[in-house]
Structures are given as structure tokens and as C-alpha cells.
Motif scaffolding. Sequence first.
Motif, PDB file in Angstrom:
ATOM      1  N   UNK A  49       0.876  -1.195   0.038  1.00 25.09           N
ATOM      2  CA  UNK A  49       0.117   0.067  -0.038  1.00 25.09           C
ATOM      3  C   UNK A  49       0.685   1.172   0.061  1.00 25.09           C
ATOM      4  N   UNK A  50       1.533   1.583  -1.207  1.00 22.40           N
ATOM      5  CA  UNK A  50       2.413   2.803  -1.153  1.00 22.40           C
ATOM      6  C   UNK A  50       1.700   3.832  -1.000  1.00 22.40           C
ATOM      7  N   UNK A  51       2.211   4.985  -0.232  1.00 23.44           N
ATOM      8  CA  UNK A  51       1.582   6.188   0.004  1.00 23.44           C
ATOM      9  C   UNK A  51       2.305   7.251  -0.665  1.00 23.44           C
ATOM     10  N   UNK A  52       3.382   7.061  -1.219  1.00 28.27           N
ATOM     11  CA  UNK A  52       4.310   7.930  -2.022  1.00 28.27           C
ATOM     12  C   UNK A  52       4.645   7.483  -3.249  1.00 28.27           C
ATOM     13  N   UNK A  53       5.133   8.185  -4.300  1.00 29.33           N
ATOM     14  CA  UNK A  53       5.627   7.764  -5.505  1.00 29.33           C
ATOM     15  C   UNK A  53       6.981   7.055  -5.258  1.00 29.33           C
ATOM     16  N   UNK A  54       7.681   7.583  -4.268  1.00 28.14           N
ATOM     17  CA  UNK A  54       8.816   7.062  -3.835  1.00 28.14           C
ATOM     18  C   UNK A  54       8.766   5.384  -3.609  1.00 28.14           C
ATOM     19  N   UNK A  55       7.837   5.152  -2.511  1.00 34.48           N
ATOM     20  CA  UNK A  55       7.468   3.910  -2.149  1.00 34.48           C
ATOM     21  C   UNK A  55       7.041   3.162  -3.271  1.00 34.48           C
ATOM     22  N   UNK A  56       6.126   3.664  -4.197  1.00 32.52           N
ATOM     23  CA  UNK A  56       5.756   2.861  -5.273  1.00 32.52           C
ATOM     24  C   UNK A  56       6.866   2.271  -6.237  1.00 32.52           C
ATOM     25  N   UNK A  57       7.917   3.151  -6.685  1.00 31.43           N
ATOM     26  CA  UNK A  57       9.073   2.913  -7.252  1.00 31.43           C
ATOM     27  C   UNK A  57       9.768   1.964  -6.630  1.00 31.43           C
ATOM     28  N   UNK A  58      10.026   1.969  -5.154  1.00 29.88           N
ATOM     29  CA  UNK A  58      10.915   0.904  -4.627  1.00 29.88           C
ATOM     30  C   UNK A  58      10.163  -0.539  -4.485  1.00 29.88           C
ATOM     31  N   UNK A  59       8.645  -0.495  -4.378  1.00 31.58           N
ATOM     32  CA  UNK A  59       8.095  -1.716  -4.479  1.00 31.58           C
ATOM     33  C   UNK A  59       7.918  -2.571  -5.957  1.00 31.58           C
TER      34      UNK A  59
END
Length: 251
Positions: A208-218
Motif C-alpha cells: 500500500x504505497x503512500x508516496x511515489x518513491x514507495x511505489x517505485x521501490x515496491x
Amino acid sequence: MLILLPPSEGKASQGNGPPLGELSFPALAKPRERVLKTLMRVSKGRGALTTLGLTEGLAPELAKNLALREAATLPAAELYTGVLYDNLGLATLSPAARARAEESVLIFSGLWGVLRISDRVPPYRLSMGVALPSVGGLAAYWRPKLAKELDRLPGLVVDMRSVTYTAAWQPGGRAVAVRVLRDGKVVSHMAKATRGEIARALLECGAAPSTPDELAKILDDLGYAARLGEAPRAGKPWTLDVDVTDESTPK
């Protein structure tokens, strides 16, 4: 997290359930009814194919538009076919991933505005790029109505839509538009498959990414060559580039 998808030109040929009933986002009922009535009227007119942007070979599709009120329905999850939906594979998601899809996946439509995967609708033919008499261009028609409903939904927005459908709702700076590249160039023939695979991977992993950076990392952890672009101007979406090869999507 919200995952935004376009519909597909390819659709199941018929439904197997009751006629059209209430859909999600009930505040859109009146706008949907206006488009439906106009589409049915246009579809029985002499210039129907031209207005709807269809070729002579697609003339049989008009019958679906004329039967919208009484035709059997099926869930949006089963209605839309094609490359993106084949690779997303909603029917084969795990129970937990399916539950997440019910909450997070939004499918945009020229006729219905937006649907959840459990909404039951009949097969139809209408692109968001069409301008209907008395209604006008559908993206412009739906934009304020969808904004009123969707702006209130929380979460990071992962935007997998094509340009025609992004015009109907623009989530702004909380959105990440997913582009597919090969050798540094944006591609179209692999984009649908890759977006479908990414949507499935996000649903199955339960992140459940909450930021663009978290999405990219996932996505990087899931094996995708994902690269987040520079911070956009205020109110504009982020861009996340996914590099692919002919052999496979995940690296």
C-alpha cells in the motif's frame, strides 16, 4: 492506493445476469442516464457509425447499444478483455488480491464514467473520445462529475490509463502515471501487457504505497526496472518509467 485503468475495445459478447441496475458512485446515475439515452438514440440513426467513430465492419456493435436497458449484464471484471486485462487476470487473483481489487481498481468508461470491477453492466460500444450530440465530448462531459466523486477518495493514484481516458479525471500531484519504455523510447505494443502485469503484481503483493518513491521501490523489489521521474510542477502527476525488453517484462 487507487489503480486507474482504461476500458478495452474488446468486450465479452454477452452477459449472463439481470438487466442493468444500480452501479457504484450512485451520484453519477443521472449523468449516466443522459449518456445512455443519447447513445441509444444515436445508435439507431443513419450517421451512427460516423458519430461513434466506427467502421462498417463494426456495424453489428450498434445492436448492443440499442439493447442496453434489457440486455443481460456481467461484472466489469468479466466484461473487458484484451491485452491489459488478460495480463491483469482478475479471474485468477488470490482471494486477498481480489478483495483489494474491489476497493482500489477503477475502470473508466465513456458510457458509465467510472466503474468498480463488481459493477454489472451490459456489453456496449462507446469510446471516451466520442462527441455525442447535445452531450459533447465525453471526456469534458465527465470531468467535473468524476472530480466531484473521485477527488474525495484517499490514497496514492497509480494511473494506467491511455491519454483519451486521462482527460476525464486528473488526480494531480498524488498520481503516478506509468509509462512503458524500451531502449529509452515509449512503446505502445507492450505497454498494455506491462501495465496489466504491474497492476496484478501490486494487488497480489498487498503493498500500500503512500508516496511515489514507495511505489517505485515496491516495483523494483518485484523485479521491474522502474524509475521515478523528477518532481513535477504543482498539481501535475508524477511519471514512473518501466523499462522492458521483448523477452520479458520483469527484469
